[in-house]
Motif scaffolding. Structure first.
Motif, PDB file in Angstrom:
ATOM      1  N   SER A   1     -78.207  38.668 -26.779  1.00 13.17           N
ATOM      2  CA  SER A   1     -78.084  39.403 -27.768  1.00 13.17           C
ATOM      3  C   SER A   1     -77.191  40.663 -27.434  1.00 13.17           C
ATOM      4  N   SER A   2     -77.137  41.069 -26.031  1.00 11.03           N
ATOM      5  CA  SER A   2     -76.521  42.209 -25.884  1.00 11.03           C
ATOM      6  C   SER A   2     -75.116  41.830 -25.873  1.00 11.03           C
ATOM      7  N   PHE A   3     -74.405  40.577 -25.792  1.00 13.77           N
ATOM      8  CA  PHE A   3     -73.140  40.304 -25.929  1.00 13.77           C
ATOM      9  C   PHE A   3     -72.841  40.307 -27.407  1.00 13.77           C
ATOM     10  N   ILE A   4     -73.769  39.866 -28.458  1.00 16.92           N
ATOM     11  CA  ILE A   4     -73.554  39.863 -29.678  1.00 16.92           C
ATOM     12  C   ILE A   4     -73.442  41.175 -30.605  1.00 16.92           C
ATOM     13  N   SER A   5     -73.984  41.963 -30.338  1.00 15.97           N
ATOM     14  CA  SER A   5     -74.025  43.314 -30.946  1.00 15.97           C
ATOM     15  C   SER A   5     -73.094  44.244 -30.613  1.00 15.97           C
ATOM     16  N   PRO A   6     -72.317  44.704 -31.495  1.00 13.72           N
ATOM     17  CA  PRO A   6     -71.317  45.885 -31.055  1.00 13.72           C
ATOM     18  C   PRO A   6     -72.061  47.191 -30.526  1.00 13.72           C
ATOM     19  N   LEU A   7     -73.409  47.361 -30.903  1.00 17.29           N
ATOM     20  CA  LEU A   7     -74.034  48.593 -30.398  1.00 17.29           C
ATOM     21  C   LEU A   7     -73.940  48.371 -28.680  1.00 17.29           C
ATOM     22  N   THR A   8     -74.255  47.158 -28.220  1.00 18.72           N
ATOM     23  CA  THR A   8     -74.323  47.023 -26.931  1.00 18.72           C
ATOM     24  C   THR A   8     -72.997  46.211 -26.207  1.00 18.72           C
ATOM     25  N   ASN A   9     -72.286  45.762 -26.671  1.00 11.50           N
ATOM     26  CA  ASN A   9     -71.088  45.120 -26.275  1.00 11.50           C
ATOM     27  C   ASN A   9     -69.857  45.860 -26.163  1.00 11.50           C
ATOM     28  N   HIS A  10     -69.372  46.562 -25.374  1.00 11.74           N
ATOM     29  CA  HIS A  10     -68.133  47.511 -25.319  1.00 11.74           C
ATOM     30  C   HIS A  10     -66.958  46.866 -24.541  1.00 11.74           C
ATOM     31  N   ARG A  11     -67.069  45.527 -24.245  1.00 12.09           N
ATOM     32  CA  ARG A  11     -66.211  44.874 -23.276  1.00 12.09           C
ATOM     33  C   ARG A  11     -64.761  44.829 -24.032  1.00 12.09           C
ATOM     34  N   THR A  12     -63.815  44.846 -22.984  1.00 15.08           N
ATOM     35  CA  THR A  12     -62.324  44.835 -23.205  1.00 15.08           C
ATOM     36  C   THR A  12     -61.781  43.553 -23.183  1.00 15.08           C
TER      37      THR A  12
END
Length: 794
Positions: free
Chosen positions: A589-600
């Motif tokens: 889930s942490s990958f799916i939500s933009p609230l927890t995924n800030h990867r570039t």
């Protein structure tokens, strides 16, 4: 006391007459900008229950209204070339002008001062001129009073998606009629009901984009009405459509419904040193969509409530107004929630158009969630039994009436005996990840309790993927063998199926068991913390939780391999069903939500990129999980935070997993961030399952505050979900399915043979209770008839 009412609609007039009835000595004045006979509506609708409230408040006007209305019990639905009818709904329709005239006459009879053709632009100036001690702002949908004191009232106005036009016709309808027509541009629908001897209201609505595509925006009023006549010619049976809005030009007759909510209903104005309350009422304070016909109901009941509270408080205005707002705001919120559900249903007819006519009609009837499955049984038993038989037949059973929740469901080679799922629930009782006797009894009891599918708690694919030290795992053979023991019990001692939910806690791991402090990090040296992973570096509880580091490619490969090994072991243990946990802020889930995924990198940014790793995991386990066994995916369909996952995103997420081979989407929400602000209520997450099922075209599991058989039957019968997951009720009652079925009076569900005598006694006791309740209702009805006869004699 001098009381001034701004607006001579139903709310203003009814409040004035009720107040004058209770307090003849008061000076009560109504200021109305139109002439007595002016009105721009056709008919209004309210239920038999509302008429009962009017009878209690003022029998004289209620009797006159009763004599003037057109009454019907049936709802008729034209869809897909079929006409379906359901009875027992108890509506009345009356012309808006006739209703206003009745209320005006009653006001005059009681001595209310009615002043017409008077425009009030300044409520304070009017209060000063009439020396008012209390001002009622019942000045309608476009209330000037609400606009002037917006800082106090704090209005929230939501202009809805559909365009609609309010017309009339001389076609006389003997039922409240809904008609649906598909055009090359999209769907149109009509709402029609008769309100006097020779006239019916005929409302046509359609989404804004369909309205524009059909060219109605550029048509004259006459051309637009002609378009509607042609579209619904078979329903109108040769009659014309009529407009009473000749003052409007072109497409201006087509409007969008404004949903009005006001946070406060009272503004205290300083009138020459006196504090005078200006109180919103009716449409000035709130609106409810015409599809549930509750605008007039709310207005009249506002008036009843305020007069009752003024009387109760001896006309001490401040406490009376506080009590009025406290009571009515709660009731209005209920109606507005129902109206929102109904509004959204009609805004998205295309979502339900894939349903067959029988299910489409049922979905329409239950759209607001105020009418449930058992409520339909009370209204029209033959209709509901036909629906139940239709659902049974489409589930592979003989077409006979049985509760929809007890119909079977098949996914791949797995057939569930019914639609009840025991939801995955963490019990934090494992040792070193190994399930034990507690889990055997916990899951075994629920399997004996009648549910079709029993899910394990989220079972972790690695030791560092656990939520707490008490969480179960499936990362070694000892755990596999312990699970196999439980699966064997379920398979040999019940006819339930059992599913394994696999997950990785990610940034929400290494915490205490729930009863020692939910989400708090471990603090006992005997149970040390372990490192945490997430899509991006994060801290779930700011300043409290461990900081999870961003997963590297190596971490992701290891986690994916852990999921694959766990899926292998789940199959070896004999599980029937697999679920991948991609919700609630855990690792995937942490990958799916933009609230927890800030990867570039390629795993961050767009939704497509954020789904990349969860999809890698899903495809890997789908490849090793037997092809004849289903896999579902649990998602958070709403983060309940601005900038997070929305229900629109959930539909896209479901489509992607469907394309990858998922058999079902388990639609939960939230728990991704502590900043969430969910809107709770009965079945509050079911709309997510509804949207995903009917827009993405994949079966769904509905979850969230579903706690009665009536809820489940309504959800399944309306096509809002395919299965219903019951969580906390199963903690309180392992035999929830058996007990709820017995409460329905249905005896066809088998019980475990050793418990058969318990079934017999429970059903006997429940039948006795039903008979006693029926006798009491009959006695109360007899007393009511006697009272009515005595009042009539008097």
């Amino acid at each position: 006391m001098h009381v001034l009412t701004l607006g001579g609609g139903p709310a203003g007039l009814y409040f004035a007459l009720l107040l004058k009835k209770h307090r003849p000595e008061f000076e009560v004045t109504v200021l109305e900008r139109n002439r007595p006979g002016d009105t721009f509506g056709w008919g209004v609708v309210f239920s038999d229950q509302t008429l009962g409230n009017l009878m209690d408040a003022d029998p004289e006007s209620a009797r006159t209204i009763h004599a003037a209305f057109n009454h019907w019990d049936d709802i008729e639905i034209h869809f897909g070339g079929e006409v379906l009818r359901s009875g027992g709904h108890g509506f009345i329709g009356i012309g808006r002008r006739r209703l206003l005239n009745i209320l005006q006459d009653r006001c005059r009879e009681l001595g209310v001062n009615l002043v017409f053709e008077t425009e009030v632009r300044d409520a304070e100036q009017a209060a000063r001129e009439y020396q008012a001690d209390l001002v009622i702002a019942a000045d309608g949908l476009n209330s000037r009073t609400r606009q002037r004191y917006a800082e106090t009232y704090q209005p929230d106005i939501d202009l809805r998606r559909n365009r609609f036009v309010w017309l009339g016709t001389h076609r006389k309808f003997d039922a409240f009629t809904f008609a649906f027509r598909e055009t090359p541009h999209g769907w149109f629908q009509a709402h029609a009901y008769q309100f006097d001897a020779d006239t019916s209201t005929f409302i046509v609505e359609t989404p804004e984009e369909v309205w524009r595509a059909a060219g109605l925006e550029d048509m004259s009023q006459e051309e637009g009405i002609g378009y509607c006549e042609a579209l619904f010619a078979d329903v109108l049976q040769g009659e014309k459509l009529i407009s009473n809005a000749a003052h409007l030009r072109g497409s201006a007759i087509w409007i969008r419904f404004p949903r009005v909510i006001t946070r406060e209903w009272v503004h205290w104005a300083d009138i020459d040193g006196r504090q005078v309350p200006i109180v919103l009422m009716g449409d000035a304070a709130h609106t409810a969509h015409f599809s549930i016909g509750s605008g007039t109901k709310l207005a009249l009941e506002d008036a009843i409530s305020l007069v009752n509270h003024l009387e109760a408080q001896g006309y001490d205005l401040a406490p009376a107004l506080r009590a009025y707002h406290a009571e009515r705001s709660v009731e209005v919120l209920k109606i507005q929630n129902a109206a929102r559900n109904s509004t959204e249903w009609f805004e998205h007819v295309d979502r339900y158009a894939r349903l067959e006519p029988q299910q489409f009609a049922y979905s329409l009837l239950t759209r607001s969630q105020r009418i449930s499955h058992e409520n339909l049984r009370v209204r029209d038993t033959p209709y509901l039994e036909n629906v139940e038989a239709w659902i049974a037949g489409h589930s592979g059973l003989p077409p006979q009436p049985i509760p929809p929740m007890l119909t079977p469901y098949t996914a791949r080679s797995v057939t569930l005996k019914n639609r009840i799922v025991m939801s995955p629930m963490a019990v934090y009782s494992a040792v070193d990840g190994v399930p034990n006797d507690f889990h055997l009894v916990h899951l075994g009891a629920r399997a004996l309790g009648g549910a079709g599918l029993i899910f394990t708690e989220m079972t972790c694919v690695s030791a560092d993927g656990r939520i707490t030290p008490g969480c179960c795992g499936l990362y070694n053979e000892a755990q596999r063998d312990a699970w196999a023991r439980i699966v064997n019990f379920v398979h040999t001692q019940s006819d339930a199926k059992i599913g394994m939910q696999l997950g990785h806690a990610g940034p929400k791991g290494s915490t205490r068991r729930a009863w020692d402090g939910t989400d708090l990090p471990l603090s006992d040296p005997a149970e040390p913390n372990w490192p945490l992973l997430a899509a991006s570096e994060q801290q779930y509880l700011e300043g409290v939780s461990q900081v999870a580091r961003a997963a590297t490619r190596e971490d992701m490969d290891r986690v994916k391999a852990d999921f694959v090994r766990a899926a292998h072991r789940a199959d070896e243990a004999g599980f029937d069903w697999l679920e991948l946990h991609c919700a609630h802020g855990y690792l995937l889930s942490s990958f799916i939500s933009p609230l927890t995924n800030h990867r570039t990198d390629e795993y961050g940014g767009s939704l497509e990129n954020r789904l990349r790793f969860p999809l890698e995991v899903f495809r890997a386990i789908r490849e090793v999980w037997p092809q004849d066994k289903p896999i579902s995916v649990r998602i958070s369909a709403h983060d309940w935070v601005e900038g997070g996952i929305t229900p629109d995103d959930a539909v896209q997420i479901a489509r992607v997993f469907k394309a990858a081979g998922a058999d079902m989407i388990d639609c939960s929400s939230g728990q991704v961030t502590k900043k969430e602000q969910p809107v709770y209520g009965r079945m509050y997450q079911t709309p997510f399952a509804d949207r995903v099922r009917n827009e993405a075209g994949i079966p769904t599991i509905a979850v969230g505050n579903i706690f009665e058989a009536d809820h489940v039957n309504s959800i399944i019968a309306s096509g809002r979900a395919d299965l219903c997951a019951i969580a906390r009720p199963h903690l309180a009652d392992p035999f929830w399915t058996l007990h709820e079925t017995a409460k329905l009076g249905y005896s066809g569900l088998p019980w475990p043979k050793p418990y058969y005598q318990g079934k017999v006694q429970l059903e006997r006791n429940l039948e006795r209770e039903r008979q006693m309740q029926a006798a009491q209702v009959g006695q109360e009805a007899s007393l009511a008839r006697l009272r009515a006869e005595l009042e009539g004699s008097a």
